[in-house]
Design an enzyme around this catalytic site. Structure first.
Site, PDB file in Angstrom:
ATOM      1  N   LYS A 179      16.463  18.840  11.232  1.00 58.75           N
ATOM      2  CA  LYS A 179      17.138  17.930  10.307  1.00 58.75           C
ATOM      3  C   LYS A 179      17.091  18.800   9.044  1.00 58.75           C
ATOM      4  O   LYS A 179      16.315  19.628   8.656  1.00 58.75           O
ATOM      5  CB  LYS A 179      16.610  16.719   9.927  1.00 58.75           C
ATOM      6  CG  LYS A 179      16.835  15.553  10.945  1.00 58.75           C
ATOM      7  CD  LYS A 179      16.242  14.330  10.808  1.00 58.75           C
ATOM      8  CE  LYS A 179      16.215  13.291  11.917  1.00 58.75           C
ATOM      9  NZ  LYS A 179      17.660  12.868  12.197  1.00 58.75           N
ATOM     10  N   HIS A 237       7.795  13.128  15.717  1.00 57.11           N
ATOM     11  CA  HIS A 237       8.245  13.143  14.432  1.00 57.11           C
ATOM     12  C   HIS A 237       7.593  13.043  13.194  1.00 57.11           C
ATOM     13  O   HIS A 237       7.651  13.953  12.371  1.00 57.11           O
ATOM     14  CB  HIS A 237       9.580  12.230  14.413  1.00 57.11           C
ATOM     15  CG  HIS A 237      10.240  12.109  15.565  1.00 57.11           C
ATOM     16  ND1 HIS A 237      10.871  13.257  16.241  1.00 57.11           N
ATOM     17  CD2 HIS A 237      11.044  11.247  16.112  1.00 57.11           C
ATOM     18  CE1 HIS A 237      11.516  13.207  17.411  1.00 57.11           C
ATOM     19  NE2 HIS A 237      11.446  11.798  17.146  1.00 57.11           N
ATOM     20  N   LYS A 335      11.625  -0.135  14.217  1.00 51.61           N
ATOM     21  CA  LYS A 335      12.865  -0.550  14.317  1.00 51.61           C
ATOM     22  C   LYS A 335      13.154  -1.655  13.878  1.00 51.61           C
ATOM     23  O   LYS A 335      12.377  -2.578  13.573  1.00 51.61           O
ATOM     24  CB  LYS A 335      12.932  -0.552  16.151  1.00 51.61           C
ATOM     25  CG  LYS A 335      12.415   0.749  16.899  1.00 51.61           C
ATOM     26  CD  LYS A 335      13.648   1.166  17.662  1.00 51.61           C
ATOM     27  CE  LYS A 335      13.171   2.567  18.257  1.00 51.61           C
ATOM     28  NZ  LYS A 335      14.130   3.510  18.183  1.00 51.61           N
TER      29      LYS A 335
HETATM   30  C1  BG6 Z   1      13.896   9.521  18.982  1.00 50.92           C
HETATM   31  C2  BG6 Z   1      13.385   8.178  19.470  1.00 50.92           C
HETATM   32  O1  BG6 Z   1      13.021  10.600  19.355  1.00 50.92           O
HETATM   33  O2  BG6 Z   1      14.333   9.555  17.610  1.00 50.92           O
HETATM   34  C3  BG6 Z   1      14.259   7.119  19.207  1.00 50.92           C
HETATM   35  O3  BG6 Z   1      13.217   8.308  20.790  1.00 50.92           O
HETATM   36  C4  BG6 Z   1      14.612   7.003  17.782  1.00 50.92           C
HETATM   37  O4  BG6 Z   1      13.616   5.864  19.476  1.00 50.92           O
HETATM   38  C5  BG6 Z   1      15.209   8.407  17.249  1.00 50.92           C
HETATM   39  O5  BG6 Z   1      15.768   5.966  17.704  1.00 50.92           O
HETATM   40  C6  BG6 Z   1      15.339   8.581  15.835  1.00 50.92           C
HETATM   41  O6  BG6 Z   1      16.207   9.697  15.602  1.00 50.92           O
HETATM   42  P1  BG6 Z   1      17.419   9.918  14.321  1.00 50.92           P
HETATM   43  O7  BG6 Z   1      17.612  11.196  14.384  1.00 50.92           O
HETATM   44  O8  BG6 Z   1      18.265   8.915  14.878  1.00 50.92           O
HETATM   45  O9  BG6 Z   1      16.138   9.448  13.230  1.00 50.92           O
END
Ligand code: BG6
Length: 485
Positions: A179, A237, A335
């Site tokens: 990102k 992440h 979520k």
């Molecule tokens: C993924 C997860 O790694 O990242 C998902 O498995 C999540 O659950 C997603 O929604 C979020 O990614 P981004 O780029 O939309 O923030």
């Protein structure tokens, strides 16, 4: 700069990730001239799809998830010309022979095998590639998460992949590292003289990392049920973001220099074990909301049964080293939160003494906010004087760097950068095996404490900022979550 021609082989080539992310990302890199028809993208799946049907499916996916309208139709049809589909059942030797036939025989050509499939197939696919003699010295393998569900399973995957590919050939994706704002964190810290002298416990009070999603589990309830927010988001992440905030300056922006420093942070995280988990972590699960026509189902409703899986987690983490001792890192992700908002907040300490009287108003602390999404950018909150001829009244105002306003370019998706880094052979934005292991080693005891406690996650209403216990987690320390998230 164009890359050397390659063969990209995408296992799971007609799946969700390929359609939503990989094909649109490759299309945009093609449209920007980074590769041409001398490269090929071979989708592998068990769907038995013919080449033309696959191309039609790809065109539709790019139409839906990319912006093909920015280019004329001729670019899209040239890109589609690079695509092919191969039917392959991992357990059937005939499929491997068909793949071998389609690959360029030149052993020096770059081959990238992207495994966008369930992790229990990583081992068998690598084994198949090895036995069919397809894993050449110039090959790379890209692994999508989840890389296991705990340390033991992650190590088993890494062992199996490692039997066929050397570590320098293995690219473990964490798309957050691709990102723009995340890469900018490195630029901000190490291309400016301004911040680094302040980047320590003497000047920084605490750090907040929030990744809030508005969406629910989106038809992935089966995967999610076995994962939960801790494994799905924190293990990878959020910990990666924490590492980039906390790491010592690497000697160079190169793969091992950066990853050595990240590993030091992961191993310096204070373990959260036993009863400490009850004080330092909060789990939540969203409940349904009845809102007339716009009802939002709860997680258990989507799953179709009661569940103890967390869809929200907040953690007070600590990095036990010289630079960060005593500086909490508050992490939260969930979520069905109030809105999609991901950001890193560095909150500085308060001034030692105010020279202004009470009429100036409260002097708020400085905050540096890196906004990952949406509206990527950087804000630095400062105290300034309210304009006007009156007395000295102070107000907090952000110095606002919006990437969209500053740069007149389409913000690239994280996968665009990462997919081509694989071709370039640049592992800087990918996780090394020991990093993944260290992250699991920190996560596993938290999970074990939750299991041992036999308590359920706190409920929170869909569309809110999570359970009140998460607010209490930070307010207990006389701090608050940054309001814009
Ligand atoms: C993924 C997860 O790694 O990242 C998902 O498995 C999540 O659950 C997603 O929604 C979020 O990614 P981004 O780029 O939309 O923030």
């Amino acid at each position: 700069i164009p890359v050397t021609p390659f063969d990209y082989v995408v296992f799971g080539g007609s799946g969700d990730l390929a359609c939503r992310k990989l094909l649109p990302a490759l299309f945009h890199r093609f449209a920007d001239g980074q590769f041409d028809e001398s490269s090929r993208i071979l989708a592998v799946s068990r769907s038995g799809m013919a080449r033309e049907a696959y191309r039609a499916m790809a065109a539709e996916a790019i139409g839906e998830h990319g912006s093909p309208g920015d280019h004329d139709g001729e670019v899209l049809s040239r890109f589609l010309g690079c695509l092919d589909h191969i039917h392959l059942d991992v357990t059937d030797p005939a499929g491997w022979a068909a793949l071998a036939d389609r690959l360029d025989r030149d052993e020096t050509r770059i081959r990238a095998f992207y495994l966008a499939v369930a992790p229990d197939l990583f081992g068998p696919i690598c084994e198949g590639l090895g036995e069919a003699g397809l894993a050449t010295a110039n090959s790379r393998v890209v692994l999508e998460k989840p890389l296991g569900y705990d340390l033991t399973s992650a190590e088993a995957i890494n062992e199996a992949v490692g039997r066929v590919f050397a570590e320098r050939q293995i690219y473990r994706i964490d798309h957050y590292l691709g990102k723009e704002t995340v890469q900018n964190l490195m630029a901000l810290r190490f291309a400016n003289a301004l911040f680094e002298p302040l980047w320590n416990s003497a000047q920084i009070d605490h750090v907040q990392i929030t990744v809030a999603e508005e969406i629910g589990v989106e038809g992935r309830a089966d995967y999610y049920e076995a994962s939960g927010a801790l494994r799905d988001m924190v293990q990878n992440h959020l910990l990666q973001l924490l590492c980039l905030v906390a790491l010592e300056p690497p000697a160079a922006f190169t793969a091992d220099a950066v990853r050595d420093e990240k590993l030091k942070i992961l191993t310096a995280l204070k373990p959260i074990t036993g009863d400490a988990a009850a004080d330092l972590t909060v789990r939540g699960q969203y409940r349904g909301v009845a809102a007339g026509g716009a009802d939002i189902p709860g997680y258990a409703d989507e799953l179709g049964r009661a569940s103890g899986t967390e869809t929200f987690v907040a953690i007070k983490a600590e990095v036990e080293n010289w630079r960060w001792a005593g500086v909490p890192f508050y992490l939260r992700t969930g979520k069905r939160m109030a809105r999609r908002a991901s950001e890193i907040v560095i909150e500085f300490r308060s001034i030692p003494h105010s020279i202004f009287g009470p009429e100036a108003g409260r002097i708020l602390v400085n905050q540096l906010v890196l906004r990952l999404q949406p509206d990527e950018g950087v804000k630095l909150y400062l105290m300034i004087k309210d304009p006007g001829p009156g007395g000295m009244r102070l107000r907090q105002v952000p110095l606002n760097l919006s990437f969209a306003e500053t740069f007149d370019t389409r913000p690239p998706d994280a996968y665009e950068r990462l997919l081509l880094d694989v071709v370039r052979g640049n592992q800087t934005l990918f996780m090394r095996r020991d990093e993944v292991a260290a992250a699991w080693a920190w996560i596993d005891p938290i999970r074990a404490s939750w299991d041992a406690s036999r308590t359920a996650p706190h409920g929170y209403r869909a569309g809110t900022w999570g359970p009140s216990a998460a607010i209490a987690l930070i307010e207990r320390d006389r701090r608050t979550w940054h309001e814009e998230a």
